[in-house]
Design a protein around this motif. Structure first.
Motif, PDB file in Angstrom:
ATOM      1  N   LYS A 231       0.815  -1.210   0.000  1.00 37.09           N
ATOM      2  CA  LYS A 231       0.000   0.000   0.000  1.00 37.09           C
ATOM      3  C   LYS A 231       0.852   1.266   0.000  1.00 37.09           C
ATOM      4  CE  LYS A 231      -4.231  -1.571   2.277  1.00 37.09           C
ATOM      5  NZ  LYS A 231      -5.095  -1.211   1.153  1.00 37.09           N
ATOM      6  N   GLU A 232       1.926   1.247   0.781  1.00 28.48           N
ATOM      7  CA  GLU A 232       2.728   2.456   0.946  1.00 28.48           C
ATOM      8  C   GLU A 232       3.324   2.937  -0.378  1.00 28.48           C
ATOM      9  OE1 GLU A 232       1.999   0.754   4.793  1.00 28.48           O
ATOM     10  OE2 GLU A 232       2.752  -0.128   2.946  1.00 28.48           O
ATOM     11  N   ALA A 233       3.588   1.998  -1.299  1.00 24.29           N
ATOM     12  CA  ALA A 233       4.173   2.391  -2.575  1.00 24.29           C
ATOM     13  C   ALA A 233       3.291   3.390  -3.305  1.00 24.29           C
ATOM     14  CB  ALA A 233       4.407   1.158  -3.438  1.00 24.29           C
ATOM     15  N   LEU A 234       1.977   3.239  -3.189  1.00 26.48           N
ATOM     16  CA  LEU A 234       1.052   4.149  -3.863  1.00 26.48           C
ATOM     17  C   LEU A 234       0.590   5.287  -2.953  1.00 26.48           C
ATOM     18  CD1 LEU A 234      -1.048   1.573  -5.883  1.00 26.48           C
ATOM     19  CD2 LEU A 234       0.406   3.343  -6.837  1.00 26.48           C
ATOM     20  N   VAL A 235       0.385   5.009  -1.680  1.00 23.68           N
ATOM     21  CA  VAL A 235      -0.085   6.064  -0.767  1.00 23.68           C
ATOM     22  C   VAL A 235       1.027   7.077  -0.520  1.00 23.68           C
ATOM     23  CG1 VAL A 235      -0.933   6.552   1.554  1.00 23.68           C
ATOM     24  CG2 VAL A 235      -1.777   4.550   0.321  1.00 23.68           C
ATOM     25  N   LEU A 236       2.228   6.587  -0.283  1.00 24.47           N
ATOM     26  CA  LEU A 236       3.346   7.468   0.012  1.00 24.47           C
ATOM     27  C   LEU A 236       3.953   8.063  -1.258  1.00 24.47           C
ATOM     28  CD1 LEU A 236       5.319   8.580   2.160  1.00 24.47           C
ATOM     29  CD2 LEU A 236       6.658   6.498   1.912  1.00 24.47           C
ATOM     30  N   ALA A 237       4.025   7.254  -2.314  1.00 21.99           N
ATOM     31  CA  ALA A 237       4.772   7.687  -3.500  1.00 21.99           C
ATOM     32  C   ALA A 237       4.038   7.352  -4.800  1.00 21.99           C
ATOM     33  CB  ALA A 237       6.149   7.034  -3.491  1.00 21.99           C
ATOM     34  N   GLY A 238       2.734   7.491  -4.797  1.00 22.71           N
ATOM     35  CA  GLY A 238       1.951   7.108  -5.968  1.00 22.71           C
ATOM     36  C   GLY A 238       2.309   7.871  -7.225  1.00 22.71           C
ATOM     37  N   GLU A 239       2.467   9.206  -7.106  1.00 24.95           N
ATOM     38  CA  GLU A 239       2.807  10.017  -8.282  1.00 24.95           C
ATOM     39  C   GLU A 239       4.160   9.606  -8.846  1.00 24.95           C
ATOM     40  OE1 GLU A 239       2.515  14.197  -7.485  1.00 24.95           O
ATOM     41  OE2 GLU A 239       0.677  13.966  -6.315  1.00 24.95           O
ATOM     42  N   LEU A 240       5.108   9.396  -7.954  1.00 30.00           N
ATOM     43  CA  LEU A 240       6.452   9.013  -8.375  1.00 30.00           C
ATOM     44  C   LEU A 240       6.462   7.626  -8.999  1.00 30.00           C
ATOM     45  CD1 LEU A 240       9.520   9.562  -8.395  1.00 30.00           C
ATOM     46  CD2 LEU A 240       9.602   8.630  -6.065  1.00 30.00           C
ATOM     47  N   LEU A 241       5.810   6.663  -8.354  1.00 28.67           N
ATOM     48  CA  LEU A 241       5.825   5.282  -8.843  1.00 28.67           C
ATOM     49  C   LEU A 241       5.168   5.173 -10.209  1.00 28.67           C
ATOM     50  CD1 LEU A 241       6.316   2.244  -8.482  1.00 28.67           C
ATOM     51  CD2 LEU A 241       4.130   2.124  -7.268  1.00 28.67           C
ATOM     52  N   THR A 242       3.991   5.766 -10.372  1.00 31.21           N
ATOM     53  CA  THR A 242       3.303   5.633 -11.649  1.00 31.21           C
ATOM     54  C   THR A 242       4.060   6.355 -12.768  1.00 31.21           C
ATOM     55  OG1 THR A 242       1.862   7.497 -11.017  1.00 31.21           O
ATOM     56  CG2 THR A 242       1.027   5.269 -10.644  1.00 31.21           C
ATOM     57  N   ARG A 243       4.709   7.473 -12.436  1.00 32.70           N
ATOM     58  CA  ARG A 243       5.504   8.169 -13.444  1.00 32.70           C
ATOM     59  C   ARG A 243       6.694   7.327 -13.885  1.00 32.70           C
ATOM     60  NH1 ARG A 243       6.916  12.561 -10.716  1.00 32.70           N
ATOM     61  NH2 ARG A 243       9.074  11.957 -10.309  1.00 32.70           N
ATOM     62  N   GLU A 244       7.391   6.727 -12.917  1.00 32.60           N
ATOM     63  CA  GLU A 244       8.552   5.902 -13.242  1.00 32.60           C
ATOM     64  C   GLU A 244       8.132   4.658 -14.017  1.00 32.60           C
ATOM     65  OE1 GLU A 244      11.597   6.687 -12.791  1.00 32.60           O
ATOM     66  OE2 GLU A 244      11.617   8.256 -11.274  1.00 32.60           O
TER      67      GLU A 244
END
Length: 409
Positions: free
Chosen positions: A141-154
């Motif tokens: 969950k934290e991958a998207l809650v904490l860094a969702g914008e970053l993860l999806t962009r990468e």
């Protein structure tokens, strides 16, 4: 439509077999993933297994699945892992530390990564897999809650495919057919996540004043860890899922709704502009969603039985009570604010839930502390992992201080 043709059969060591890294292999999601993988040994195999600190459990999994690599997150446990693999006469190569796990997730020995490491500890390896263009089965969950914008962009930049493993997001994924489909072009009006309602469904805010940790972790349908059980009781888990759905499917929070569904058989729904609503139903078993992610676009055997609607009887739905359970409202608020606000929401909630489980604060103090953190901390950009982790650390500090100042802490 998904390809339902028979799976190709290969020798277990064939070069074109799907090679899967299971990060968090000794946890419940990891072991469920390995159960599905073992049902399709000729077509997929576990090539990398990683765990946090349970060396003996990891070695046992290596004996069963014979991966090329095994990694333990705690560097101090490298020698016990290396020697244990050697004593078991395994050719599996031992690794230790977060950097080693990141390298394995991004490396050539896997094409699919099951990201099932709990908490912020799983962020780095999840990002590494996304940047390497892997198929990413996301259960962190934290991958998207904490860094969702970053993860999806990468992920988009590297051509990585993110397939969610949470039952609610897998349901939406299945109803949409693929996260790569254009939501606007597909005519989607709204997404509807379902929630069990937790142990306090139907209670008023006044009724929740004196609830105990033991009551909060007593979920009416299944046994979970204490933190996620409390999140279910406050409905914060559903708030976090709203944020995840926004990032996964590029849908604004105003078009993501929540319905309480105590039977937990309808996992989520997608409403289209023509008036059609598609729902995904099934028994609550993670092996189904893992099979979706591992086999997509094929449908593969998961070991889960079909759903007998006659045996289960009626399906009920109701609106969530945002007065009694304000954490869900706060999650929508953080999503609308954007930037580091979701990271602040998540961090404050983790500290508050821990204090509640220790008996240091009351149940209703959890949303109060989260709201204070969202108001006190400035919203910052979410463009780097370092910035997000700094906001996370700052929030944990001020929430811990706020708890210490409470008269009953």
């Amino acid at each position: 439509m998904p390809d339902t043709s028979p799976l190709p059969r290969h020798d277990a060591g064939a070069d074109d077999a799907r090679r899967i890294a299971v990060l968090g292999a000794t946890g419940s999601i990891g072991t469920s993933a390995l159960d599905v993988i073992a049902r399709h040994r000729g077509w997929m195999r576990a090539s990398v297994l990683a765990a946090g600190s349970n060396v003996q459990a990891l070695i046992a999994l290596c004996q069963a699945h014979r991966p090329e690599h095994a990694a333990i997150a705690d560097p101090a446990l490298y020698i016990p892992l290396r020697d244990g693999l050697r004593d078991a006469s395994l050719a599996t190569e031992a690794h230790a530390g977060a950097e080693a796990i990141d390298a394995l997730a991004a490396g050539p020995d896997c094409d699919t990564v099951v990201a099932a490491v709990v908490g912020a500890a799983g962020l780095s390896s999840t990002l590494a897999a996304a940047r390497a263009g892997k198929r990413l089965l996301l259960a962190n969950k934290e991958a998207l809650v904490l860094a969702g914008e970053l993860l999806t962009r990468e992920a988009a930049a590297a051509g990585a495919e993110i397939i969610p493993i949470d039952s609610e997001h897998s349901a939406i994924f299945q109803c949409l057919r693929s996260r790569d489909a254009s939501v606007a072009g597909a005519g989607v009006r709204r997404l509807v996540l379902t929630a069990s309602g937790g142990p306090f469904r139907g209670r008023s805010r006044a009724d929740l004043q004196a609830v105990t940790p033991a009551q909060a972790v007593a979920h009416p349908k299944w046994s979970m860890g204490p933190k996620i059980s409390v999140d279910s009781a406050t409905l914060m888990n559903k708030g976090l899922e709203v944020i995840e759905a926004h990032h996964l499917f590029d849908v604004p929070g105003a078009r993501i709704d929540v319905l309480v569904h105590p039977q937990s058989l309808v996992h989520s729904l997608v409403e289209y502009v023509d008036g059609s609503t598609l729902a995904q139903l099934g028994l609550p078993d993670m092996r189904t969603t893992l099979a979706v992610g591992l086999g997509w676009p094929r449908r593969i055997e998961s070991g889960v039985a079909g759903l007998d609607l006659l045996a289960h009887g009626r399906l009920e739905f109701e609106a969530p009570d945002l007065d009694a359970f304000p954490c869900l409202r706060l999650a929508w608020q953080a999503l609308e604010a954007g930037g580091s606000a979701p990271a602040i929401l998540n961090a404050a909630n983790e500290i508050a839930v821990s204090a509640f489980l220790q008996g240091r604060i009351g149940f209703l103090s959890i949303p109060e502390l989260v709201e204070q953190a969202l108001s006190a901390l400035p919203d910052t950009a979410a463009d780097t992992l370092e910035a997000l982790l700094a906001a996370d650390a700052r929030c944990r500090q001020i929430t811990t201080t706020a708890i210490a100042r409470l008269p009953h802490a």
